[in-house]
Design a protein around this motif. Structure first.
Motif, PDB file in Angstrom:
ATOM      1  N   ASP A 214       0.920  -0.962   0.129  1.00 15.09           N
ATOM      2  CA  ASP A 214       0.123  -0.176   0.161  1.00 15.09           C
ATOM      3  C   ASP A 214       0.425   1.178  -0.246  1.00 15.09           C
ATOM      4  N   MET A 215       1.480   1.510  -1.261  1.00 14.73           N
ATOM      5  CA  MET A 215       2.441   2.579  -1.395  1.00 14.73           C
ATOM      6  C   MET A 215       2.037   4.014  -1.674  1.00 14.73           C
ATOM      7  N   VAL A 216       0.570   4.630  -1.233  1.00 17.43           N
ATOM      8  CA  VAL A 216      -0.025   5.700  -0.997  1.00 17.43           C
ATOM      9  C   VAL A 216      -0.175   6.351   0.653  1.00 17.43           C
ATOM     10  N   GLU A 217      -0.582   4.789   1.486  1.00 21.39           N
ATOM     11  CA  GLU A 217      -1.367   4.973   2.909  1.00 21.39           C
ATOM     12  C   GLU A 217      -0.325   5.848   4.083  1.00 21.39           C
ATOM     13  N   SER A 218       0.719   5.619   4.093  1.00 23.93           N
ATOM     14  CA  SER A 218       1.912   5.758   4.405  1.00 23.93           C
ATOM     15  C   SER A 218       3.124   6.040   4.215  1.00 23.93           C
ATOM     16  N   ALA A 219       4.750   6.058   4.366  1.00 23.71           N
ATOM     17  CA  ALA A 219       5.522   6.564   3.625  1.00 23.71           C
ATOM     18  C   ALA A 219       6.845   7.057   5.473  1.00 23.71           C
ATOM     19  N   LEU A 220       8.032   6.607   4.020  1.00 27.59           N
ATOM     20  CA  LEU A 220       8.765   6.573   5.294  1.00 27.59           C
ATOM     21  C   LEU A 220       9.671   7.766   4.729  1.00 27.59           C
ATOM     22  N   VAL A 221      10.132   8.961   5.565  1.00 25.30           N
ATOM     23  CA  VAL A 221      10.899   9.937   5.038  1.00 25.30           C
ATOM     24  C   VAL A 221      12.414   9.631   6.215  1.00 25.30           C
ATOM     25  N   VAL A 222      13.432   9.906   5.094  1.00 24.49           N
ATOM     26  CA  VAL A 222      14.449   9.029   5.014  1.00 24.49           C
ATOM     27  C   VAL A 222      15.909  10.452   5.247  1.00 24.49           C
ATOM     28  N   ARG A 223      16.380  11.045   6.307  1.00 23.31           N
ATOM     29  CA  ARG A 223      17.482  12.106   5.923  1.00 23.31           C
ATOM     30  C   ARG A 223      18.806  11.040   6.115  1.00 23.31           C
ATOM     31  N   LYS A 224      19.912  12.387   5.661  1.00 22.75           N
ATOM     32  CA  LYS A 224      21.152  12.148   5.548  1.00 22.75           C
ATOM     33  C   LYS A 224      21.935  10.698   6.804  1.00 22.75           C
ATOM     34  N   CYS A 225      21.906   9.555   6.184  1.00 20.07           N
ATOM     35  CA  CYS A 225      22.478   8.178   6.736  1.00 20.07           C
ATOM     36  C   CYS A 225      22.945   7.045   6.494  1.00 20.07           C
ATOM     37  N   ALA A 226      23.504   6.561   6.037  1.00 20.91           N
ATOM     38  CA  ALA A 226      23.572   5.032   5.841  1.00 20.91           C
ATOM     39  C   ALA A 226      22.561   4.890   4.436  1.00 20.91           C
ATOM     40  N   LEU A 227      21.486   4.737   5.092  1.00 21.82           N
ATOM     41  CA  LEU A 227      19.871   4.651   4.564  1.00 21.82           C
ATOM     42  C   LEU A 227      20.135   5.136   3.079  1.00 21.82           C
ATOM     43  N   LEU A 228      19.704   6.073   3.267  1.00 22.39           N
ATOM     44  CA  LEU A 228      19.603   7.350   2.189  1.00 22.39           C
ATOM     45  C   LEU A 228      20.879   6.560   1.249  1.00 22.39           C
ATOM     46  N   ASP A 229      22.237   6.739   1.548  1.00 23.16           N
ATOM     47  CA  ASP A 229      23.344   6.269   0.562  1.00 23.16           C
ATOM     48  C   ASP A 229      23.150   5.386  -0.250  1.00 23.16           C
ATOM     49  N   ALA A 230      22.169   3.974   0.783  1.00 25.12           N
ATOM     50  CA  ALA A 230      21.646   3.360  -0.241  1.00 25.12           C
ATOM     51  C   ALA A 230      20.921   3.673  -1.578  1.00 25.12           C
ATOM     52  N   LEU A 231      20.026   4.008  -1.109  1.00 21.43           N
ATOM     53  CA  LEU A 231      18.803   4.404  -1.755  1.00 21.43           C
ATOM     54  C   LEU A 231      19.442   5.277  -3.029  1.00 21.43           C
ATOM     55  N   VAL A 232      20.444   6.468  -2.731  1.00 24.98           N
ATOM     56  CA  VAL A 232      20.704   7.362  -3.870  1.00 24.98           C
ATOM     57  C   VAL A 232      21.372   5.812  -4.832  1.00 24.98           C
ATOM     58  N   VAL A 233      22.444   5.074  -4.156  1.00 26.12           N
ATOM     59  CA  VAL A 233      23.151   3.689  -4.687  1.00 26.12           C
ATOM     60  C   VAL A 233      21.955   3.077  -5.954  1.00 26.12           C
ATOM     61  N   LEU A 234      20.728   2.590  -5.355  1.00 26.38           N
ATOM     62  CA  LEU A 234      19.399   2.223  -5.586  1.00 26.38           C
ATOM     63  C   LEU A 234      19.139   2.525  -7.423  1.00 26.38           C
ATOM     64  N   PHE A 235      19.221   3.873  -6.210  1.00 22.75           N
ATOM     65  CA  PHE A 235      18.275   4.907  -8.411  1.00 22.75           C
ATOM     66  C   PHE A 235      19.112   4.601  -9.331  1.00 22.75           C
ATOM     67  N   ASP A 236      20.357   5.073  -8.394  1.00 27.89           N
ATOM     68  CA  ASP A 236      21.908   4.864  -9.699  1.00 27.89           C
ATOM     69  C   ASP A 236      21.582   3.983 -10.681  1.00 27.89           C
ATOM     70  N   LEU A 237      21.314   2.673  -9.932  1.00 31.45           N
ATOM     71  CA  LEU A 237      21.748   1.100 -10.716  1.00 31.45           C
ATOM     72  C   LEU A 237      20.615   1.012 -11.131  1.00 31.45           C
ATOM     73  N   LEU A 238      19.434   0.971 -11.122  1.00 30.30           N
ATOM     74  CA  LEU A 238      18.226   1.548 -11.833  1.00 30.30           C
ATOM     75  C   LEU A 238      18.246   2.218 -12.881  1.00 30.30           C
ATOM     76  N   TRP A 239      18.975   3.406 -13.026  1.00 27.96           N
ATOM     77  CA  TRP A 239      19.074   4.163 -14.209  1.00 27.96           C
ATOM     78  C   TRP A 239      19.820   3.438 -14.925  1.00 27.96           C
ATOM     79  N   ASP A 240      21.018   3.161 -14.876  1.00 30.28           N
ATOM     80  CA  ASP A 240      21.603   2.404 -15.487  1.00 30.28           C
ATOM     81  C   ASP A 240      21.423   1.822 -16.555  1.00 30.28           C
ATOM     82  N   GLN A 241      20.381   0.627 -15.612  1.00 30.56           N
ATOM     83  CA  GLN A 241      19.960  -0.336 -16.542  1.00 30.56           C
ATOM     84  C   GLN A 241      18.411  -0.153 -17.165  1.00 30.56           C
TER      85      GLN A 241
END
Length: 314
Positions: A214-241
């Protein structure tokens, strides 16, 4: 109208009165507006300080209102400079603090579709350099206002990269909206298997679903931390594909109608027919012609060959 610039309601009335009838004295304004001389003169002084009213030479002193377009533009520019300075000072102060955030400061849980949609808008408006977005339905915010928010940031020189899921392009008007974003400067790509929705602003804060079912009824806000860095890496990997979304040229009639873009997005014949306003039979024929022209064995192969040939760009 002028309250947003810090001008009181009565001072605005004085300004409008002078626009309608220039070269009035403060006493004339007091009588016209049925207010005391002291209150009127205070409003006049407020307008003079902001450059909205000037004094004509001679006695008694008569007042003249500045042109609203020129004067308001100057005030808006001044306010923008003040806000930019305030924003820079706030960031400098945060850097000077140099403290380790507590876990509850790094993560924030949002509950409710409205809260999620409002936070997405806030994240986009607060972005100053780079916005990364994974776009896939369902949506917490209405599509048109969200599109306008992102386009506004593009016009303010914010770099935007958008990854689109095929199902997001199946919605009415979605492909046209994606093309408008690309024309405004967004770098757009499509990926057949995006795991979730995601928005990352300036690589400092991210917004993603808390529960994938259920991707609209709840969400997580992530600020600068290792998890945020991992999300940026995930985006870049998907972007390259991913494959570029928008055709760079028009090799034939089918590509001119967007067929090549939709094939690259992995859209089904029914979706392509609906987006292009043609029959499914016409889509089948044009797909066959395109595969033959590119020498492709499958639709996926056609997308690969088209990208290699430079027919698709971002």
């Amino acid at each position: 109208m002028l309250e947003a610039l810090g001008i009181t309601a009565f001072a605005e009335s004085v300004y409008r009165t002078l626009l309608a009838g220039p070269a009035r004295t403060a006493a004339d304004l007091s009588r016209s507006l049925h207010r005391s001389d002291r209150v009127t003169r205070k409003a006049v002084a407020e307008l003079e300080e902001l450059g909205l009213v000037t004094r004509l030479p001679g006695r008694p002193v008569r007042l003249l209102a500045a042109r609203p377009d020129t004067a308001i533009d100057l005030l808006v520019a001044r306010r923008q400079r003040e806000l930019t300075t305030l924003q820079s000072n706030a960031r400098a102060l945060a850097a000077e603090m140099n403290v380790v955030r507590q876990p509850d400061e790094l993560l924030e849980i949002l509950v409710g579709q409205r809260a999620v949609g409002d936070r997405f808008t806030q994240l986009v408006r607060g972005c100053g350099r780079e916005l990364l977005v994974i776009d896939r339905p369902p949506y917490a915010a209405r599509a048109t206002p969200s599109e306008e928010e992102v386009t506004t940031r593009l016009h303010e020189d914010v770099r935007v990269r958008g990854l689109y899921a095929p199902e997001s392009l199946e919605l009415p008007g979605a492909l046209a909206a994606a093309r408008r974003a690309a024309e405004s400067g967004e770098r757009s790509r499509v990926h057949p298997k995006l795991p979730m929705k995601l928005a990352i602003a300036d690589r400092e804060v991210a917004l993603l679903p808390l529960v994938l079912e259920d991707m609209v009824e709840s969400a997580l806000v992530v600020r600068k931390c290792a998890l945020l860095d991992a999300l940026v890496v995930l985006f870049d990997l998907l972007w390259d594909q991913a494959a570029p979304l928008v055709p760079v040229q028009e090799p034939d009639e089918a590509a001119d109608l967007g067929l090549l873009t939709l094939l690259a997005a992995g859209a089904k014949d029914e979706t392509i027919a609906r987006q292009l306003g043609v029959s499914s039979r016409t889509v089948t024929r044009r797909v066959a012609e395109l595969l033959d022209r590119l020498g492709a064995r499958t639709r996926f192969h056609a997308g690969v060959l088209a990208e290699r040939a430079g027919l698709l760009t971002e």
